[in-house]
Design an enzyme around this catalytic site. Structure first.
Site, short mmCIF file in Angstrom:
data_model
loop_
_atom_site.label_atom_id
_atom_site.label_comp_id
_atom_site.label_asym_id
_atom_site.label_seq_id
_atom_site.Cartn_x
_atom_site.Cartn_y
_atom_site.Cartn_z
N CYS A 47 6.55 5.55 18.27
CA CYS A 47 5.55 6.31 17.03
C CYS A 47 4.97 5.40 15.70
CB CYS A 47 6.69 6.29 16.23
SG CYS A 47 6.85 7.90 15.44
N GLY A 180 -7.05 15.88 29.78
CA GLY A 180 -5.80 16.64 29.58
C GLY A 180 -6.00 17.43 28.15
N GLU A 203 -9.74 20.54 31.53
CA GLU A 203 -7.92 20.37 31.33
C GLU A 203 -7.34 20.66 32.91
OE1 GLU A 203 -4.61 20.58 30.33
OE2 GLU A 203 -4.01 21.27 31.37
N VAL A 237 -10.36 16.02 37.47
CA VAL A 237 -10.95 14.70 37.14
C VAL A 237 -10.86 13.41 39.45
CG1 VAL A 237 -11.95 12.06 36.88
CG2 VAL A 237 -11.67 14.11 35.10
N HIS A 445 4.27 33.00 -4.37
CA HIS A 445 2.71 33.68 -4.61
C HIS A 445 2.32 32.67 -5.52
CE1 HIS A 445 -0.80 36.05 -4.53
NE2 HIS A 445 -0.59 36.38 -5.89
C1 LIG Z 1 -0.42 9.19 19.93
C2 LIG Z 1 0.91 9.28 19.60
C3 LIG Z 1 0.95 10.39 19.20
C4 LIG Z 1 2.32 10.67 19.01
N1 LIG Z 1 2.48 11.79 18.29
C5 LIG Z 1 4.02 12.83 17.25
C6 LIG Z 1 4.40 13.03 17.09
O1 LIG Z 1 3.49 13.34 15.61
N2 LIG Z 1 5.70 13.74 16.62
C7 LIG Z 1 6.27 13.25 17.76
O2 LIG Z 1 7.34 13.96 17.42
N3 LIG Z 1 6.18 12.46 18.86
C8 LIG Z 1 4.22 12.24 18.68
N4 LIG Z 1 4.46 11.06 19.53
C9 LIG Z 1 5.67 10.79 20.93
C10 LIG Z 1 6.36 9.87 20.12
O3 LIG Z 1 6.14 8.68 19.92
C11 LIG Z 1 7.55 9.97 20.92
O4 LIG Z 1 8.25 11.12 21.49
C12 LIG Z 1 9.27 8.23 20.26
O5 LIG Z 1 8.16 7.66 20.11
C13 LIG Z 1 10.33 8.28 21.12
O6 LIG Z 1 10.89 7.52 20.29
P1 LIG Z 1 11.39 6.67 21.38
O7 LIG Z 1 12.75 5.59 20.71
O8 LIG Z 1 12.18 6.88 22.79
O9 LIG Z 1 10.60 5.62 22.35
P2 LIG Z 1 9.69 4.49 22.03
O10 LIG Z 1 9.39 5.04 20.40
O11 LIG Z 1 8.54 4.69 22.85
O12 LIG Z 1 10.23 2.85 21.78
C14 LIG Z 1 10.97 2.78 22.72
C15 LIG Z 1 10.86 0.74 22.31
O13 LIG Z 1 11.30 0.57 23.13
C16 LIG Z 1 10.86 -0.93 23.30
N5 LIG Z 1 11.11 -1.65 25.34
C17 LIG Z 1 11.22 -0.60 25.89
N6 LIG Z 1 11.66 -1.53 26.58
C18 LIG Z 1 12.49 -2.47 26.33
C19 LIG Z 1 13.20 -3.82 26.19
N7 LIG Z 1 13.56 -4.12 27.99
N8 LIG Z 1 13.74 -4.33 25.46
C20 LIG Z 1 13.01 -4.75 24.58
N9 LIG Z 1 12.77 -3.09 23.58
C21 LIG Z 1 12.43 -2.64 24.67
C22 LIG Z 1 9.43 -0.70 23.13
O14 LIG Z 1 8.51 -1.86 23.14
C23 LIG Z 1 9.60 0.56 21.93
O15 LIG Z 1 9.17 -0.35 20.72
C24 LIG Z 1 2.90 10.23 19.42
C25 LIG Z 1 2.52 9.55 21.06
C26 LIG Z 1 1.35 9.07 21.19
C27 LIG Z 1 2.11 8.27 21.90
#
Ligand SMILES: Cc1cc2nc3c(=O)[nH]c(=O)nc-3n(C[C@H](O)[C@H](O)[C@H](O)COP(=O)(O)OP(=O)(O)OC[C@H]3O[C@@H](n4cnc5c(N)ncnc54)[C@H](O)[C@@H]3O)c2cc1C
Length: 466
Positions: A47, A180, A203, A237, A445
């Site tokens: 994120c 996509g 898509e 694709v 408003h």
């Molecule tokens: C381009 C893009 C735009 C997005 N925009 C939005 C948005 O606007 N709003 C929204 O709600 N969501 C958005 N998302 C989705 C959002 O980023 C994810 O839903 C969110 O980050 C999930 O959080 P998480 O904590 O589950 O995992 P992540 O944020 O993926 O964090 C997981 C972490 O675990 C670490 N990790 C993995 N394995 C290990 C390990 N074995 N040991 C130690 N560390 C490890 C990784 O390095 C990472 O830092 C977007 C995603 C992308 C790719």
């Protein structure tokens, strides 16, 4: 090293994304001794580093560029903006840095031990990071997700990029093909279109934004098309060949048929994300994954291994930062002996294009399929004074309310600030409120929020300004 020079904690969270870092903070607030393991140099996960935050920084900067280029003159401001892409990228990097540093500060403030490295689960209660072993009563897997690709098409992050590569392009591509038509493809496609690229979105389905309300999907595509994005729907694709000249794509009708060639300078692969569990040693430890590679959990987020939990993108449910955060908070509270509940139906979704697209609850299609009788109220931004004053009149608000008791079942918006406007409806739904509740609540408003009020009035067929 852990507190008191030991490697023993109450809770160890693996992964410092919005799920993991929020869970760690809430655990600390509740008096637990917490460690959070992160394999990347900076905290904040997908994120903050390569997702929500950098994409929104570029969306915001490119939106201002487009405004200055095309819309300022309508308001009597004559200017010719010049793009300084390295500086725009620098702005985005600065925003990311401020945010990730902010999590470091929060870890210190909450006395959370930050363990640097890749965490591997050895057995219940024990993990390894490199050669070091750590113990905890509870282990939380919050390892998030990674980019998915299509079979046979390799992401090289140079010519065929994922969202991560699309956030760091060093020049505006002549032609960007986005594979996509989901949220990430449309957001990143919009950034590069605004900065001057010709953008084509391919898509597989017959409409963009899968999962959203049908009418909103159609209206959004019409608006994005008017803005200059070319859409190829019901298309797939099947091959991508890279050369010095660019990428040659073979595109076929989704149901089969003759392939056509499409040439691109950059291809953005945006077909979704997959749960990330590499290196965690889940198989050996006895943590079961489901058929889509997600950690299987029960209603308490506990995996098949006692004392090992999972939250966020790595488990079922929408892959959204706020969903991961909410799960992090609830899990921490349950670990502290409190109760917790999350209503997945009330997690809003937002597409941060302009106009924005936002939704919560059920779509008309879902209600029809479930045989639920509903009343729909719709109001266009075109009929709102504030929308006209800011020159942003595309789109509408649609509210769906139960025909029997008027409770709001779903809301769908395409329009300016849709991502902010949806929140009022989320809150009302959280309290099981009705369209009447919104309609009888005073809305300042002139604001865009009046469109929400008018849509609620329209549920009862009595909008005032149309
Ligand atoms: C381009 C893009 C735009 C997005 N925009 C939005 C948005 O606007 N709003 C929204 O709600 N969501 C958005 N998302 C989705 C959002 O980023 C994810 O839903 C969110 O980050 C999930 O959080 P998480 O904590 O589950 O995992 P992540 O944020 O993926 O964090 C997981 C972490 O675990 C670490 N990790 C993995 N394995 C290990 C390990 N074995 N040991 C130690 N560390 C490890 C990784 O390095 C990472 O830092 C977007 C995603 C992308 C790719």
């Amino acid at each position: 090293m852990a507190k008191d020079n030991t490697n023993k904690f109450d809770v160890i969270v693996i992964g410092a994304g919005p799920g993991g870092y929020v869970c760690a903070i809430r655990c600390a607030q509740l008096g637990m001794n917490v460690a959070c393991v992160e394999k990347e140099k900076t905290l904040g996960g997908t994120c903050l580093n390569i997702g929500c935050i950098p994409s929104k920084a570029l969306l915001s900067a490119s939106e201002k560029f487009e405004e200055a280029e095309h819309h300022f003159k309508d308001m009597g401001i004559n200017t010719t903006p010049e793009l300084d892409l390295p500086k725009m990228m620098g702005f985005k990097d600065g925003v990311v840095k401020e945010n990730t540093k902010g999590i470091e500060y929060l870890f210190k403030k909450n006395k959370i031990t930050h363990i640097k490295g890749t965490g591997k689960i050895v057995e219940a209660g024990k993990i390894k990071v490199g050669d070091d072993e750590y113990e905890a009563d509870s282990i939380v897997i919050a390892t998030g997700s990674d980019v998915a690709s299509l079979l046979g098409i390799e992401i090289d992050e140079k010519q065929i990029v994922s969202s991560t590569g699309a956030l760091v392009l060093d020049k505006v591509p002549g032609h960007m093909v986005v594979i996509g038509g989901g949220v990430i493809g449309l957001e990143m496609g919009t950034v590069w279109r605004r900065l001057g690229a010709k953008v084509t979105v391919i898509e597989y389905l017959d409409e963009i934004l899968p999962g959203m309300d049908g009418e909103i999907r159609k209206e959004s595509r019409k608006i994005f098309k008017k803005q200059g994005i070319d859409f190829r729907l019901s298309s797939k694709v099947t091959e991508a060949k890279t050369s010095k000249k660019g990428v040659e794509l073979s595109v076929e009708p989704a149901n089969g048929g003759d392939a056509k060639t499409l040439n691109a300078d950059i291809v953005l692969m945006a077909v979704g994300r997959k749960p990330y569990t590499d290196g965690l040693g889940l198989d050996d430890a006895g943590v079961t994954l489901d058929d889509r590679g997600r950690v299987e959990v029960d209603e308490f987020f506990e995996s098949t291994l006692e004392g090992v939990y999972a939250i966020g993108d790595v488990i079922k449910g929408p892959m959204l930062a706020h969903k991961a955060e909410d799960e992090g908070v609830i899990l921490a509270e349950m670990l502290a002996g409190e109760s917790g509940h999350i209503d997945y139906n009330l997690i809003p979704g937002v597409v941060y294009t302009w106009p924005e697209v936002a939704n919560v609850g059920q779509t008309e299609e879902q209600l029809k399929e479930a045989g639920i009788k509903y009343n729909a109220g719709k109001f266009p931004f075109m009929a709102n004074g504030r929308a006209r004053a800011i020159g942003m009149t595309d789109g509408f608000v649609k509210i769906l309310a139960d025909a029997d008791n008027d409770r709001i079942l779903g809301a769908h918006i395409v329009g300016p600030a849709a991502g902010d406007l949806i929140q009022e409806i989320v809150n009302v739904m959280e309290f099981e409120g009705t369209a009447e509740d919104i309609a009888r609540t005073s809305h300042a408003h002139p604001t865009l929020t009046e469109v929400v009020k008018e849509a609620a009035l329209a549920v009862h067929k009595r909008p005032l300004h149309i």
